[in-house]
Design a protein around this motif. Structure first.
Motif, short mmCIF file in Angstrom:
data_model
loop_
_atom_site.label_atom_id
_atom_site.label_comp_id
_atom_site.label_asym_id
_atom_site.label_seq_id
_atom_site.Cartn_x
_atom_site.Cartn_y
_atom_site.Cartn_z
N ASP A 238 0.83 -1.20 0.00
CA ASP A 238 0.00 0.00 0.00
C ASP A 238 0.87 1.26 0.00
OD1 ASP A 238 -2.67 1.48 0.62
OD2 ASP A 238 -1.31 2.13 2.23
N GLN A 239 1.93 1.27 0.77
CA GLN A 239 2.81 2.43 0.81
C GLN A 239 3.55 2.61 -0.52
OE1 GLN A 239 4.97 1.23 4.29
NE2 GLN A 239 3.65 2.40 5.69
N LEU A 240 3.92 1.53 -1.17
CA LEU A 240 4.52 1.63 -2.49
C LEU A 240 3.52 2.20 -3.49
CD1 LEU A 240 6.33 -1.82 -2.52
CD2 LEU A 240 7.49 0.38 -2.55
N LEU A 241 2.29 1.70 -3.44
CA LEU A 241 1.26 2.11 -4.39
C LEU A 241 0.88 3.58 -4.20
CD1 LEU A 241 -0.65 1.05 -6.63
CD2 LEU A 241 -2.27 0.44 -4.82
N ARG A 242 0.95 4.07 -2.96
CA ARG A 242 0.59 5.45 -2.68
C ARG A 242 1.80 6.39 -2.66
NH1 ARG A 242 -4.58 6.26 -1.20
NH2 ARG A 242 -5.83 4.36 -0.85
N MET A 243 2.97 5.90 -3.08
CA MET A 243 4.18 6.71 -3.14
C MET A 243 4.62 7.18 -1.76
SD MET A 243 4.89 6.72 -6.42
CE MET A 243 4.16 6.67 -8.07
N LEU A 244 4.46 6.31 -0.76
CA LEU A 244 4.81 6.64 0.61
C LEU A 244 5.92 5.76 1.18
CD1 LEU A 244 1.22 7.11 2.13
CD2 LEU A 244 2.84 8.92 1.52
N SER A 245 6.65 5.04 0.34
CA SER A 245 7.61 4.07 0.85
C SER A 245 8.80 4.72 1.53
CB SER A 245 8.12 3.19 -0.30
OG SER A 245 8.90 3.96 -1.21
N GLY A 246 9.18 5.91 1.09
CA GLY A 246 10.35 6.58 1.64
C GLY A 246 11.67 6.13 1.05
N ILE A 247 11.64 5.21 0.05
CA ILE A 247 12.92 4.75 -0.51
C ILE A 247 13.58 5.87 -1.30
CG2 ILE A 247 12.34 2.30 -0.50
CD1 ILE A 247 11.64 2.50 -3.43
N GLY A 248 14.91 5.85 -1.28
CA GLY A 248 15.69 6.96 -1.80
C GLY A 248 16.02 6.87 -3.26
N CYS A 249 15.02 6.82 -4.10
CA CYS A 249 15.24 6.89 -5.54
C CYS A 249 15.09 8.33 -6.00
CB CYS A 249 14.26 5.97 -6.26
SG CYS A 249 14.59 4.21 -6.01
N GLY A 250 15.02 8.52 -7.29
CA GLY A 250 14.82 9.85 -7.83
C GLY A 250 13.35 10.22 -7.81
N GLN A 251 12.95 11.05 -8.76
CA GLN A 251 11.55 11.42 -8.87
C GLN A 251 11.12 11.25 -10.33
OE1 GLN A 251 10.00 14.23 -10.52
NE2 GLN A 251 11.94 14.73 -11.54
N SER A 252 9.85 10.89 -10.52
CA SER A 252 9.35 10.62 -11.87
C SER A 252 8.23 11.57 -12.26
CB SER A 252 8.82 9.18 -11.94
OG SER A 252 9.76 8.27 -11.44
N LEU A 253 8.06 12.64 -11.53
CA LEU A 253 6.92 13.51 -11.76
C LEU A 253 7.22 14.59 -12.79
CD1 LEU A 253 4.03 13.86 -10.81
CD2 LEU A 253 4.84 15.39 -9.03
N LYS A 254 8.44 15.08 -12.79
CA LYS A 254 8.80 16.15 -13.71
C LYS A 254 9.71 15.60 -14.79
CE LYS A 254 8.36 19.63 -10.08
NZ LYS A 254 9.04 20.68 -9.28
N THR A 255 9.44 16.00 -16.02
CA THR A 255 10.23 15.51 -17.14
C THR A 255 10.96 16.68 -17.80
OG1 THR A 255 8.37 15.75 -18.68
CG2 THR A 255 8.62 13.63 -17.55
N GLY A 256 11.90 16.33 -18.65
CA GLY A 256 12.68 17.35 -19.34
C GLY A 256 14.09 16.86 -19.53
#
Length: 474
Positions: A238-256
């Motif tokens: 559930d935390q993975l699905l809701r983007m609440l895991s806290g794991i230290g990857c990058g971000q996929s929301l902004k592109t460019g």
């Protein structure tokens, strides 16, 4: 033409920037940074050509080249139709090769990870639902007001940026009441969904939950997190699905262009085993405390789906086809895989606009197909559309869907623009939308590769307003 000296100067500058970024972010350095645009180009061009059947040069010029920035002057590609592969090169220094692997779509071949999953074997016979949303021909708009709404969705601003709308389908009361396609696109053309794929991953998780194979509230079955003292051990699906895991990857929301320095982008386009990278990321925040939109969460969910389905690419594809695509009557959908056999349930589902509409109809009907088969557990759709309070107030995110439910600032703004308060949607980069509106018995699908701001949301807000108005009783 750029001279060789200038080529080297640009490449060396690019590599120096990559090295500096690596020192700051912990990425693997300039080679990986430089590899992203090359692998991105070969993969996407392979998929567009051999999965979607699009014109390679047109797709490159419309959908890929504008993203490359100054690198585009140094990049070359070759489409080999006989071998069904695409090869790209950056100034002759960085090469990439993407191959079409039959029903597994396209993938970049990395050294030592060049196995193909498709060996020409016939698929097991599947009974596909006879989808009744439309006949074979293109469905014209039911009235002039809806026709005008579609006109506006395809309209281009002469001064740019380009919208490149490729398909719009309006599904009302379970039937297509209007659709339109750009030149070269038909109801049978698969189009990239980008992050709408995440919502499809939500459905696969729901199927596993319904079969008792997964508990969303128990620790996620990630082998790398199994040590008793590992703080990631408590992270739930559930935390993975809701983007609440806290794991230290990058971000996929902004592109460019600058996202080539982001760990998420490097994972998606320059790593053979994406879930291994995500599983080995450390925590950047305590689970449940920080909302961060990252593809790492969804590649881990995708690996969980593969493992629950049998542990390899072939068993995963059979499961997805049998349990989701066939019951929905999907006719033109291809989900792609990485070299570890994990379905890329992050951004790599290609499907026709009508198939995306069928997907939206599943959620409009509370997880029940047109033929009355329940695919998703009761309550799953409401769970999916329920606001995640920790999601940034400016976004309004649920469990794999963006939502107008709850009281986020984003939801309030979208409602003010014309979205009904009960609506929710799958959204992909560059203006991919599947919008579910229960109060109007309505699904709206819009696909393309827009370069207009904020994923073309202003045009889509207008499409929602005008479509609802067009379908009001006279």
């Amino acid at each position: 033409m750029i001279s060789l000296r200038k080529n080297w100067r640009l490449v060396l500058t690019f590599a120096s920037i990559g090295a500096a970024a690596a020192a700051l972010t912990g990425c693997e350095g300039p080679a990986r940074v430089a590899g992203v645009p090359v692998h991105f180009t070969s993969h996407q061009l392979c998929s567009a050509t051999f999965v979607a059947g699009l014109d390679a040069d047109e797709y490159y010029n419309e959908a890929i080249k504008p993203k490359l920035g100054p690198i585009g002057a140094l990049l070359r590609y070759d489409v080999d139709r006989q071998q069904r592969e695409v090869r790209t090169s950056l100034a002759g220094l960085v090469q990439s090769r993407a191959v079409h692997d039959g029903p597994f779509g396209c993938r970049v071949l990395h050294p030592g990870r060049e196995a193909r999953f498709f060996q020409g074997e016939a698929d097991e016979p599947l009974v596909r639902s006879a989808s009744a949303i439309a006949g074979a021909g293109i469905v014209g708009p039911v009235n002039n007001r809806l026709s005008e709404a579609l006109d506006h969705a395809f309209a281009e601003n002469p001064s740019g940026p380009r919208r490149f709308t490729k398909a719009v389908v309006v599904l009302h009361r379970g039937r297509v009441v209007g659709e339109r396609y750009a030149a070269g696109i038909t109801p049978a053309t698969p189009l990239i969904g980008w992050s709408m794929t995440k919502s499809m991953t939500n459905a696969l998780l729901g199927i596993l939950v319904g079969r008792g194979k997964l508990d969303m509230q128990k620790p996620a079955p990630i082998a790398e997190w199994s040590a008793p003292d590992d703080p990631r051990r408590a992270i739930t699906p559930d935390q993975l699905l809701r983007m609440l895991s806290g794991i230290g990857c990058g971000q996929s929301l902004k592109t460019g262009f600058t996202t080539i320095f982001d760990a998420d982008t490097q994972m998606e386009f320059d790593m053979a085993d994406q879930s291994a990278f995500a599983a080995n990321a450390s925590l950047r925040a305590r689970p449940e405390k920080e909302w961060r939109y990252t593809n790492c969460n969804f590649i881990l969910l995708s690996r969980m789906i593969r493992d629950a389905a049998g542990g390899n690419a072939k068993s995963a594809r059979r499961f997805i086809e049998r349990e989701l695509f066939a019951p929905l009557g999907f006719e033109h959908a291809t989900l792609e895989y990485d070299s570890a056999g994990v379905p890329l349930g992050t951004i790599h589902l290609w499907a026709s606009a009508r198939d995306w509409a069928r997907f939206g109809l599943l959620y409009l009907r509370d997880g029940v197909t047109e033929t009355g088969q329940r695919l998703l557990p009761e309550g799953w759709v409401d769970y999916s559309a329920r606001l995640t309070p920790q999601s940034a107030d400016e976004y309004g995110y649920g469990a794999g869907f963006w939502t107008q439910r709850g009281n986020s600032a984003a939801a309030r703004a979208r409602i003010a623009s014309g979205y009904p308060a009960d609506s929710f949607m799958a959204i992909g980069s560059q203006g991919q939308y599947t919008i579910v509106i229960p109060s109007h018995d309505l699904v709206i699908v819009k696909l393309g590769w827009a370069f207009t701001p904020h994923d073309d949301h202003v045009a889509v807000e207008r499409l929602v307003r005008e479509t609802i108005a067009a379908l009001q009783p006279e």
